[in-house]
Design a protein around this motif. Structure first.
Motif, short mmCIF file in Angstrom:
data_model
loop_
_atom_site.label_atom_id
_atom_site.label_comp_id
_atom_site.label_asym_id
_atom_site.label_seq_id
_atom_site.Cartn_x
_atom_site.Cartn_y
_atom_site.Cartn_z
N UNK A 182 0.78 -1.24 0.02
CA UNK A 182 0.16 0.07 -0.10
C UNK A 182 0.92 1.26 0.01
N UNK A 183 2.00 1.29 0.79
CA UNK A 183 2.71 2.43 0.68
C UNK A 183 3.56 2.61 -0.47
N UNK A 184 3.70 1.53 -1.28
CA UNK A 184 4.70 1.63 -2.59
C UNK A 184 3.64 1.99 -3.46
N UNK A 185 2.37 1.77 -3.48
CA UNK A 185 1.18 2.38 -4.36
C UNK A 185 0.92 3.77 -4.17
N UNK A 186 0.87 4.03 -3.04
CA UNK A 186 0.76 5.52 -2.66
C UNK A 186 2.12 6.30 -3.18
N UNK A 187 3.32 5.68 -2.99
CA UNK A 187 4.24 6.69 -3.26
C UNK A 187 4.77 6.60 -4.76
#
Length: 299
Positions: free
Chosen positions: A184-189
């Motif tokens: 999820x953090x990778x998707x956001x970033x």
């Protein structure tokens, strides 16, 4: 044949002239006060006295007011404080707002609805001045720069606008990234933020202007005058007069050399307070309308 709405139709010649005249009047009404402020800050005592206040016609221009401000040290220090608070505060506010907005935009996130309800509740009810002060005091933030940043680190309006923008991003984009193993953090970033440059720039501008123009928190929480931001120095100068920033630089102590007029120094502080926003705004302006409109489509 499709019919365009009235506001999308090409205006007639008379309508175009009227629109141009109205826009010219609006621009002039905005620029003329700024022109008077800048010109007054560059004027001598004779020009200010002759005009009876703000100067409209250039006469006897001088940089004495600016030399007096920056030689004394008070304004220079306050500009540094305001810049530091604005940069650090904007960075923290953007990080927290982006993370919270992304979490609240995901329907399956933990406690999604209760947390969103608490955010929306702040539109109707505020904490109040005394409870806010007691909270800041209990956290040990009195007379620290953090008292200028943390109490207003997140604004519900900005959070809701950014959440609405994130909800407009197709879910298929995130699903395809998850299939490829992205967190999820990778998707956001790597996906969401590059697609959200416009609204991020707009929200960042809102936060930066709020931090730069804020003075009430400084008056409320700061006891050390050396920690005052520029807006408080401007406010105190208006209340106390020239003694706040004059008398430390030596200007006016040389025989035959007089202090710059009080009104010129006051307008010079206003110009210094305006310059950073005037420099930053043109780079963000192209994102302003698009970012706010797109971010407000869905709720």
């Amino acid at each position: 044949m499709t019919t365009l709405p009235p506001w999308a139709e090409r205006p007639s010649r008379a309508g175009g002239l009227l629109k141009g005249l109205v826009l010219t009047i609006i621009v002039a009404s905005v620029l003329f006060p700024i022109y008077m402020v800048v010109l007054t800050s560059l004027s001598t005592q004779e020009a200010v006295t002759a005009s009876g206040g703000l100067v409209i016609k250039p006469s006897g221009l001088s940089l004495a007011a600016y030399r007096e401000l920056f030689a004394g040290g008070v304004v220079t220090r306050s500009v540094g404080v305001s810049l530091g608070v604005t940069l650090v505060g904007t960075a923290i506010s953007l990080i927290v707002t982006v993370l919270a907005a992304y979490g609240l935009s995901r329907p399956g996130s933990l406690l999604h609805r209760p947390l969103l309800f608490l955010v929306l509740l702040t539109f109707l009810f505020g904490p109040g001045l005394i409870p806010n002060y007691l909270l800041v005091s209990s956290l040990g933030l009195i007379d620290t720069y953090w008292s200028l940043i943390l109490p207003g680190a997140v604004t519900a309006f900005n959070l809701v606008v950014m959440r609405a923008f994130f909800m407009n991003i197709p879910e298929e984009v995130s699903d395809s990234a998850r299939i490829d193993g992205a967190s999820e953090f990778g998707i956001l970033l790597r996906i969401v933020l590059p697609m959200s440059k416009g609204v991020t720039a707009v929200i960042g501008l809102f936060y930066a202007v709020g931090y730069w123009n804020s003075f009430f928190n400084a008056v409320l929480y700061l006891n050390d005058n050396a920690k005052w931001p520029l807006q408080v120095v401007l406010r105190q100068y208006v209340l106390q007069g020239q003694s706040l920033v004059v008398g430390q630089s030596g200007v006016g102590t040389i025989p035959g050399q007089s202090l710059p007029p009080s009104l010129a120094i006051q307008m010079a502080i206003v110009v210094v307070a305006l310059l950073p926003i005037l420099f930053v705004y043109p780079f963000v302006q192209r994102h302003l309308t698009k970012g706010v409109i797109i971010g407000a489509i869905k709720g």
